[in-house]
Enzyme design. Sequence first.
Site: not given
Length: 247
Positions: A132, A145
Amino acid sequence: MPFSDYKTALVTGASTGIGAVVVERLAKQGLEVHAVARNADRLDDLARRTGCVPHAVDITDTAALTAELRDLKVDILVNNAGVSRTGNILTADEFAVDEQVAVNIQAVLHLVRLVMPGMVERDLGHIVNVSSIAGVYNFGGNTIYHATKSAVHTLSRQLRVDGYGRRIRVTEICPGRVETEIFGRLLGDMEEAQRQFYDGFESLKPEDIADAIEFAISSPRHVNIGHVEILPTFQVPGGLNFERRAD
Ligand SMILES: NC(=O)c1ccc[n+]([C@@H]2O[C@H](COP(=O)([O-])OP(=O)(O)OC[C@H]3O[C@@H](n4cnc5c(N)ncnc54)[C@H](OP(=O)(O)O)[C@@H]3O)[C@@H](O)[C@H]2O)c1
């Protein structure tokens, strides 16, 4: 490598979103595709549509995952399953830490550990890790995350070192916002997520990510596409904060 060099693929997070589209694409290329996720009904539906082999397993259950993979020779491994939870380190709860670490990085490490030695032995393999932009840029929000995706980013480079000298390619796909269920799962409300994160935005579609993965896999055998960053045109990472205070 042309797709014809490969016979099998394993895709995690295959029940929906990016993973489901990647399964479709790889199946269309004639590969035997093993589709991994927890939702057995969705996987069965995907199997009917694409001919993939469903594996309903929680990838955080290492024993179950090991048993599921025991007899498989995997030529292409797509580490796509991922979860996001709200909260920076000041606000996140215990579950947010444990789940994101378990799905986003622990399971990825185990999958590579289980699959890559066979690739080395057969001198053939491609590992695709979906990280990501959170793994390479800092912005406010989901700190755990960011940390787990940053680990996937580093791992992707390190795997090339581990596989040095063998015909093993490693590609990190680093997306910005993609229209999937990820934010709905995070909020526990798909409609609210649609309103907050997607309505009015030109987000990426899972197909855009699948395009990049197909491109990396189908590149000539002497070409390793290492890191692909894909963002919506109107999404830009960056920014610098500097709080003015003198005490
Ligand atoms: N969407 C975005 O904006 C975006 C941006 C950057 C990166 N990414 C990354 O892209 C990847 C795919 O996400 P997506 O956007 O397609 O999300 P999604 O629609 O929420 O799909 C997530 C997938 O992961 C599976 N999964 C979650 N926990 C699992 C577990 N414990 N065991 C097995 N499978 C599990 C889910 O299946 P089950 O629930 O059936 O298990 C589902 O198939 C993730 O790694 C995500 O971090 C997404």
